[in-house]
Write a protein that holds these residues in place. Structure first.
Motif, mmCIF file in Angstrom:
data_model
loop_
_atom_site.group_PDB
_atom_site.id
_atom_site.type_symbol
_atom_site.label_atom_id
_atom_site.label_comp_id
_atom_site.label_asym_id
_atom_site.label_seq_id
_atom_site.Cartn_x
_atom_site.Cartn_y
_atom_site.Cartn_z
ATOM 1 N N GLU A 369 -19.302 28.558 -11.930
ATOM 2 C CA GLU A 369 -18.416 28.908 -12.613
ATOM 3 C C GLU A 369 -17.536 30.085 -12.532
ATOM 4 O OE1 GLU A 369 -20.371 29.058 -16.445
ATOM 5 O OE2 GLU A 369 -20.246 26.954 -16.836
ATOM 6 N N LYS A 370 -18.222 31.086 -11.898
ATOM 7 C CA LYS A 370 -17.650 32.285 -11.416
ATOM 8 C C LYS A 370 -16.754 32.221 -10.277
ATOM 9 C CE LYS A 370 -17.722 37.159 -10.725
ATOM 10 N NZ LYS A 370 -16.374 36.855 -10.246
ATOM 11 N N ILE A 371 -17.009 31.175 -9.539
ATOM 12 C CA ILE A 371 -16.306 30.951 -8.192
ATOM 13 C C ILE A 371 -14.932 30.237 -8.604
ATOM 14 C CG2 ILE A 371 -15.916 29.532 -5.873
ATOM 15 C CD1 ILE A 371 -19.065 30.205 -5.654
ATOM 16 N N GLN A 372 -15.158 29.365 -9.573
ATOM 17 C CA GLN A 372 -14.005 28.545 -10.191
ATOM 18 C C GLN A 372 -13.107 29.322 -10.653
ATOM 19 O OE1 GLN A 372 -14.576 25.109 -12.397
ATOM 20 N NE2 GLN A 372 -12.617 25.425 -13.358
ATOM 21 N N GLU A 373 -13.596 30.432 -11.531
ATOM 22 C CA GLU A 373 -12.839 31.232 -12.197
ATOM 23 C C GLU A 373 -12.025 32.154 -11.379
ATOM 24 O OE1 GLU A 373 -15.080 33.285 -15.340
ATOM 25 O OE2 GLU A 373 -13.240 34.550 -15.544
ATOM 26 N N ASP A 374 -12.606 32.584 -10.239
ATOM 27 C CA ASP A 374 -12.061 33.503 -9.383
ATOM 28 C C ASP A 374 -10.761 32.509 -8.640
ATOM 29 O OD1 ASP A 374 -13.363 35.278 -9.822
ATOM 30 O OD2 ASP A 374 -14.699 35.119 -7.914
ATOM 31 N N LEU A 375 -11.016 31.220 -8.414
ATOM 32 C CA LEU A 375 -9.910 30.439 -7.606
ATOM 33 C C LEU A 375 -8.633 30.135 -8.579
ATOM 34 C CD1 LEU A 375 -12.151 27.692 -5.916
ATOM 35 C CD2 LEU A 375 -10.955 29.354 -4.958
ATOM 36 N N PHE A 376 -9.144 29.823 -9.730
ATOM 37 C CA PHE A 376 -7.953 29.922 -10.984
ATOM 38 C C PHE A 376 -7.179 31.066 -11.076
ATOM 39 C CE2 PHE A 376 -9.034 25.605 -13.515
ATOM 40 C CZ PHE A 376 -9.465 24.945 -12.396
ATOM 41 N N SER A 377 -7.904 32.194 -11.244
ATOM 42 C CA SER A 377 -7.136 33.312 -11.283
ATOM 43 C C SER A 377 -6.254 33.596 -10.392
ATOM 44 C CB SER A 377 -8.256 34.729 -11.410
ATOM 45 O OG SER A 377 -8.891 34.295 -12.359
ATOM 46 N N GLN A 378 -6.559 33.393 -9.004
ATOM 47 C CA GLN A 378 -5.842 33.445 -7.820
ATOM 48 C C GLN A 378 -4.585 32.539 -7.945
ATOM 49 O OE1 GLN A 378 -8.188 32.509 -4.338
ATOM 50 N NE2 GLN A 378 -9.462 34.453 -4.621
ATOM 51 N N LEU A 379 -4.384 31.617 -8.746
ATOM 52 C CA LEU A 379 -3.520 30.443 -8.767
ATOM 53 C C LEU A 379 -2.326 31.075 -9.667
ATOM 54 C CD1 LEU A 379 -5.096 27.033 -8.823
ATOM 55 C CD2 LEU A 379 -3.565 27.979 -6.842
ATOM 56 N N ILE A 380 -2.590 32.072 -10.531
ATOM 57 C CA ILE A 380 -1.776 32.480 -11.594
ATOM 58 C C ILE A 380 -0.608 33.512 -10.720
ATOM 59 C CG2 ILE A 380 -1.307 34.134 -13.696
ATOM 60 C CD1 ILE A 380 -4.315 33.564 -14.351
ATOM 61 N N GLY A 381 0.657 32.925 -11.209
ATOM 62 C CA GLY A 381 1.803 33.681 -10.481
ATOM 63 C C GLY A 381 2.181 32.802 -9.085
#
Ligand code: SAH
Ligand code: SF4
Ligand code: F3S
Length: 444
Positions: A369-381
């Motif tokens: 869950e933590k890894i996926q959250e980081d990956l998704f955050s990186q996609l913002i912008g």
């Protein structure tokens, strides 16, 4: 009009088979209903990959049994993987069941239904001729009748599996590996594209084991990707053993082949991989992953993991967590090991307790869950290419779609329509999806 209800368990291959069953029933004059109570014919397409889905089948049959007492004429058919495995035993165990049919037999549904209407109880579990490695298991004359919903479709290109991993029942329930002739597959793809399909998903238990006289998997993938009118092409599941750098190079060079790979690793230690009979080491897997990452920087990986294989130590489980940290998958399908009748692993020593398996699964899910959250955050912008699927069921004016890497995304206040391809700016993320706004429409 007579109504039929189909309930599907299991993998996408079962989903694909159920689409054909639906097609066959429509041709037989049935109307398909979502309400089991309305149905005169109920088909269950079953899965036996783990104990859990298998149990679900029997509890559903219990409920149907009660329903049938109120509707004595109701026909109940059990198909798919549990049916292939258990055959006649299902008829003996469940008096309400009229027909049992295996994974190769659903095109024979009309003759089964006819026999049931004559008062018989039937079992169809014969294999098609599996000694032939190439076989058009979707008959030529059926292909044109493939109907679609929405703008996506699946096409099976192989069926069965020859690998016999020690934990897995699939080779027993799906039989030996067969590949379909490329012309037969391409005819199905063309027919679907003509009916409006934009995205095709090629399916197989080991999709990249595909091989005919004419084509390897890469050759077939290219031929389908080159088809006029197709916007996107995906495939699942490839096996790490049959993955080569040539396939990576093809994906990197072909814009229609989506940057998404589901590459099951199952476990992170070489000892467990060997006990599982996976045929590769952790290093070999990571070498392939790293080559893919350098060639296709925007690639998105997903995987399957089994926790608690017999004898798995704490250290070995930790190694599985290391793999998750190293690859950084956008999605992980994790399962507790489940002993399956007739498999090699079912006889292995030191089975783990349910408690340890559950503990490991929870720990793994938390990390992922933590890894996926980081990956998704990186996609913002960032800007992503999105294929629009359909209108959001609740939010007026919002359209849903998927990024190239298959992440669900919603676009509020837009006039985009289903089937359009667009460049979208990612504004925020939700737990399992993204939100964005239109930058520009893309030609496709
Ligand atoms: N052909 C694919 C897997 C198909 S089965 C491959 O080899 O990668 C889908 C997934 O179910 C497997 O990847 C595995 O993670 C899981 N699975 C299969 N048998 C299982 C078992 N006995 N217990 C728990 N999970 C299992
Ligand atoms: Fe099962 Fe292994 Fe075949 Fe996958 S490769 S379907 S896990 S036997
Ligand atoms: Fe289940 Fe059969 Fe698929 S066992 S996972 S439905 S191949």
């Amino acid at each position: 009009m007579q109504k039929a209800y189909i309930q599907t368990f299991g993998c996408q291959m079962n989903g694909y088979d159920s689409q054909w069953m639906k097609e066959i029933l429509l041709e037989e004059g049935y109307d398909i209903t979502d309400e089991v109570k309305e149905a005169g014919l109920v088909l269950i397409n079953t899965c036996s990959v783990r104990e859990n889905p298998e149990n679900k089948v029997y509890s559903l049959l219990g409920r149907l049994n009660r329903l049938k007492r109120q509707k004595p004429g109701m026909i109940i058919g059990v198909g798919g993987c549990v049916a292939q495995q258990e055959g006649e035993a299902i008829l003996k165990r469940e008096s309400s069941v009229n027909m049992v049919f295996g994974t190769d037999c659903f095109f024979q549904l009309p003759e089964m239904i006819k026999q049931v209407k004559e008062g018989k109880r039937v079992v169809y579990t014969d294999w098609l001729e599996r000694h032939r490695k190439i076989q058009n298991f979707i008959p030529d004359e059926k292909i044109e009748s493939a109907r679609i919903e929405g703008n996506k479709a699946m096409i099976a290109i192989t069926k069965g599996c020859d690998n016999f991993c020690s934990f897995c029942i699939v080779p027993t329930t799906r039989g030996r590996l067969v590949s379909r002739e490329a012309e037969n597959i391409i005819a199905e793809a063309q027919s679907l594209i003509k009916k409006g399909v934009k995205e095709i998903l090629l399916l197989g238990q080991n999709v990249n084991s595909y091989q005919t006289h004419q084509f390897s998997f890469a050759g077939l993938l290219k031929s389908v990707a080159d088809l006029e009118g197709l916007t996107r092409l995906r495939f699942t599941s490839p096996h790490p053993n049959d993955w080569d750098n040539g396939l990576t190079d093809l994906m990197a060079s072909h814009p229609k082949i989506c940057n998404q790979i589901h590459l099951p690793i199952q476990a992170g230690s070489d000892r467990i991989l060997e006990l599982m009979r996976r045929g590769h080491t952790v290093m070999e897997y990571l070498d392939k992953v790293n080559y893919i990452k350098t060639k296709i920087p925007s690639i998105s990986f997903s995987t399957d993991i089994i926790v608690g294989f017999p004898g798995e130590t704490d250290d070995e489980f930790e190694k599985t967590l290391e793999i998750l940290r190293a690859v950084r998958y956008s999605h992980v399908y994790a399962f507790k090991y489940s002993s399956r009748p007739g498999t090699k692993a079912a006889e292995m020593e030191n089975p783990l307790t349910e408690e340890i398996k559950q503990e490991r699964l929870s720990k793994l899910i938390l990390l992922q869950e933590k890894i996926q959250e980081d990956l998704f955050s990186q996609l913002i912008g960032t800007k992503q290419t999105v294929l629009i699927d359909n209108a959001h069921p609740k939010e007026n004016g919002t359209m849903n779609g998927r990024t190239d890497s298959n992440i669900p995304i919603s676009i509020p206040e837009t006039d985009l329509t289903s089937g359009e391809l667009a460049e979208v700016f990612i504004t925020r993320k939700k737990q399992y999806s993204l939100v964005g706004r239109l930058v520009r429409r893309l030609p496709h």
